[in-house]
Design a protein around this motif. Structure first.
Motif, PDB file in Angstrom:
ATOM      1  N   GLN A 114      20.489  44.582  30.938  1.00 19.73           N
ATOM      2  CA  GLN A 114      21.616  43.938  30.248  1.00 19.73           C
ATOM      3  C   GLN A 114      22.907  44.692  30.511  1.00 19.73           C
ATOM      4  OE1 GLN A 114      21.623  41.767  27.083  1.00 19.73           O
ATOM      5  NE2 GLN A 114      19.457  41.365  26.855  1.00 19.73           N
ATOM      6  N   LYS A 115      22.763  46.009  30.583  1.00 19.63           N
ATOM      7  CA  LYS A 115      23.974  46.810  30.713  1.00 19.63           C
ATOM      8  C   LYS A 115      24.600  46.701  32.088  1.00 19.63           C
ATOM      9  CE  LYS A 115      23.357  49.763  26.894  1.00 19.63           C
ATOM     10  NZ  LYS A 115      23.197  51.108  26.387  1.00 19.63           N
ATOM     11  N   ASN A 167      17.904  49.078  31.322  1.00 24.58           N
ATOM     12  CA  ASN A 167      19.276  48.640  31.082  1.00 24.58           C
ATOM     13  C   ASN A 167      19.744  47.454  31.914  1.00 24.58           C
ATOM     14  OD1 ASN A 167      19.675  50.601  29.186  1.00 24.58           O
ATOM     15  ND2 ASN A 167      20.265  52.104  30.727  1.00 24.58           N
ATOM     16  N   GLU A 216      31.491  44.004  34.427  1.00 22.96           N
ATOM     17  CA  GLU A 216      32.743  43.644  33.746  1.00 22.96           C
ATOM     18  C   GLU A 216      33.713  44.812  33.763  1.00 22.96           C
ATOM     19  OE1 GLU A 216      33.798  40.798  32.389  1.00 22.96           O
ATOM     20  OE2 GLU A 216      31.964  39.875  33.157  1.00 22.96           O
ATOM     21  N   LEU A 217      33.187  46.001  33.481  1.00 24.85           N
ATOM     22  CA  LEU A 217      34.047  47.188  33.389  1.00 24.85           C
ATOM     23  C   LEU A 217      34.717  47.489  34.718  1.00 24.85           C
ATOM     24  CD1 LEU A 217      31.864  49.612  31.254  1.00 24.85           C
ATOM     25  CD2 LEU A 217      33.973  48.490  30.573  1.00 24.85           C
ATOM     26  N   LEU A 228      37.918  43.679  25.535  1.00 29.85           N
ATOM     27  CA  LEU A 228      36.540  43.385  25.921  1.00 29.85           C
ATOM     28  C   LEU A 228      35.903  42.449  24.909  1.00 29.85           C
ATOM     29  CD1 LEU A 228      35.063  46.851  26.983  1.00 29.85           C
ATOM     30  CD2 LEU A 228      35.502  44.885  28.446  1.00 29.85           C
ATOM     31  N   VAL A 271      25.314  44.005  33.477  1.00 28.82           N
ATOM     32  CA  VAL A 271      26.326  42.963  33.303  1.00 28.82           C
ATOM     33  C   VAL A 271      27.615  43.606  32.795  1.00 28.82           C
ATOM     34  CG1 VAL A 271      26.957  40.922  31.963  1.00 28.82           C
ATOM     35  CG2 VAL A 271      24.603  41.225  32.782  1.00 28.82           C
ATOM     36  N   LEU A 272      27.434  44.490  31.811  1.00 35.11           N
ATOM     37  CA  LEU A 272      28.559  45.188  31.213  1.00 35.11           C
ATOM     38  C   LEU A 272      29.286  46.022  32.267  1.00 35.11           C
ATOM     39  CD1 LEU A 272      30.067  46.332  28.813  1.00 35.11           C
ATOM     40  CD2 LEU A 272      28.118  47.776  28.323  1.00 35.11           C
ATOM     41  N   ASN A 273      28.522  46.729  33.060  1.00 39.06           N
ATOM     42  CA  ASN A 273      29.102  47.559  34.108  1.00 39.06           C
ATOM     43  C   ASN A 273      29.936  46.738  35.089  1.00 39.06           C
ATOM     44  OD1 ASN A 273      29.368  50.186  34.692  1.00 39.06           O
ATOM     45  ND2 ASN A 273      27.394  50.444  35.700  1.00 39.06           N
ATOM     46  N   MET A 299      21.920  37.040  27.377  1.00 36.89           N
ATOM     47  CA  MET A 299      20.718  36.238  27.654  1.00 36.89           C
ATOM     48  C   MET A 299      19.718  36.389  26.517  1.00 36.89           C
ATOM     49  SD  MET A 299      18.296  36.382  30.954  1.00 36.89           S
ATOM     50  CE  MET A 299      16.815  35.395  30.999  1.00 36.89           C
ATOM     51  N   MET A 314      38.023  45.824  35.667  1.00 37.49           N
ATOM     52  CA  MET A 314      39.275  46.101  34.950  1.00 37.49           C
ATOM     53  C   MET A 314      40.077  47.171  35.690  1.00 37.49           C
ATOM     54  SD  MET A 314      37.542  46.354  31.180  1.00 37.49           S
ATOM     55  CE  MET A 314      38.873  45.889  30.089  1.00 37.49           C
ATOM     56  N   ASN A 361      35.635  37.384  24.324  1.00 42.82           N
ATOM     57  CA  ASN A 361      34.376  36.698  24.052  1.00 42.82           C
ATOM     58  C   ASN A 361      34.432  35.734  22.885  1.00 42.82           C
ATOM     59  OD1 ASN A 361      33.043  38.247  26.036  1.00 42.82           O
ATOM     60  ND2 ASN A 361      33.110  39.959  24.601  1.00 42.82           N
ATOM     61  N   MET A 374      14.079  37.321  37.974  1.00 42.13           N
ATOM     62  CA  MET A 374      15.367  36.855  38.497  1.00 42.13           C
ATOM     63  C   MET A 374      16.542  37.308  37.643  1.00 42.13           C
ATOM     64  SD  MET A 374      14.429  33.173  40.101  1.00 42.13           S
ATOM     65  CE  MET A 374      15.964  33.136  41.032  1.00 42.13           C
ATOM     66  N   SER A 375      16.276  37.594  36.393  1.00 37.24           N
ATOM     67  CA  SER A 375      17.359  38.076  35.519  1.00 37.24           C
ATOM     68  C   SER A 375      17.526  39.587  35.619  1.00 37.24           C
ATOM     69  CB  SER A 375      17.084  37.732  34.058  1.00 37.24           C
ATOM     70  OG  SER A 375      16.485  36.499  33.936  1.00 37.24           O
TER      71      SER A 375
END
Lengths: 212, 212
Positions: free
Chosen positions: B64-65, B62, B71-72, B207, B67-69, B1, B75, B211, B45-46
């Motif tokens: 932003q992180k 964090n 994704e992780l 990962l 989002v990463l979590n 974002m 898996m 992208n 909201m974000s």
């Protein structure tokens, strides 16, 4: 980022029908354009949708993953490397195996004076040598090592993701981290670190731990 | 974002001064509360900011992180596991080393009938054995293997990040992927796959590749 139910519905509509105007989306949801305006603004500003004048809204693939990509690119060798474990060119294969066990590593670097890289020894190289009927204390490592210039190396500022890719593509367990130096006019590489699949696995784990 | 300049400024203000009201943020930026309303809505909201009634805005670490979590956590072992390479309990250490080279793996699983796991052999175990003055073709693998119940295992639905953490914590190169089965009333584990630091490294690389 958590989307609400209506925003998820909008995404689905745009994914399937885009480019599509705000009016058309509103119609499909039996809502007014005005009601949708805040949702469309959020979806556009968060990068999920792209709006083009007179055309409509497009779905942007993998908007969430762009965040992930940004995080990944920031990770460098420097942060995750280990201390190199080295042996001298004159060391015996026997000594190298002992060093590998004492230091508990899978890859040894062979160096000459000033930590200048001349070779690499993997656990596999040593296992292969130990299968032969030789007296391992009499065989110097430079007989069995992979030698320069056939060594894949990396630098401390390289992106971790590039190094991980190299390890996979070349099917190797570890790389020396090196710094190019000039010795008597000769360009050589000083070993400063070690990057292995263990370091990459630690980096992978750290991705999750940073979020807790 | 992607945040715009004003949103970045708001984040900085809230980071340094939160909890802080919308009025106070507006004052610091010399703007009206109304002008800021859309930006504050998007940031809230974000997930970058949290708003509490009568208290004000807090900065969420964090965001932003997260989002990463997400994704992780998606898996799993299933997606990234390799085919297991097995030897029988009666195999010799010599045969195990040959299998390890032919299959190019770092970990072998020792099984009895029906792929039931009884032991694990690492490259290190085999290297250690080959250092002794024994005839490797006369030593059965079950003399040197790590045996049940001292084997760390995983299941195909386990999160990759958990398995990666186990590999690091226990300092091992690979785990058997198993399925619990009942044989003559005995609860045993059938080997169905193999998870190694190589698989984790591939997952790490994937990962980024998803992208592109």
């Amino acid at each position: 980022m958590e989307l609400n139910e209506r925003q998820e519905k909008i995404l689905t509509i745009v994914k399937e029908n885009g480019p599509i105007t705000g009016e058309q989306i509103a119609e499909q949801l039996s809502l007014t354009r005005a009601t949708l305006r805040p949702d469309l603004a959020i979806l556009t500003m968060s990068g999920f949708l792209e709006a083009r004048p007179r055309v409509g809204y497009f779905y942007v693939e993998n908007a969430q993953k762009r965040v992930l990509n940004d995080e990944l690119k920031k990770m460098t060798v420097k942060e995750f490397q280990s201390i190199p474990v080295v042996v001298k060119e004159s060391s015996s294969v026997y000594d190298a195996i002992v060093t590998m066990f004492l230091e508990d590593v899978g890859t040894l670097f062979v160096v000459r004076e000033n930590s200048i890289l001349t070779g690499v020894l993997s656990r596999k190289d040593l296992l292969r040598a130990s299968m032969g009927n030789q007296d391992l204390s009499q065989v110097p490592v430079n007989v069995i090592m992979t030698r320069m210039p056939n060594i894949t190396m990396c630098g401390q500022d390289d992106a971790l993701i590039e190094v991980a890719n190299t390890l996979i593509q070349k099917q190797i367990d570890g790389l020396p981290v090196v710094k190019q130096v000039s010795v008597n006019g000769e360009e050589v590489f000083e070993v400063t670190g070690r990057m292995t699949k263990t370091n990459i696995t630690k980096a992978f784990v750290s991705l999750a731990q940073e979020n807790e």
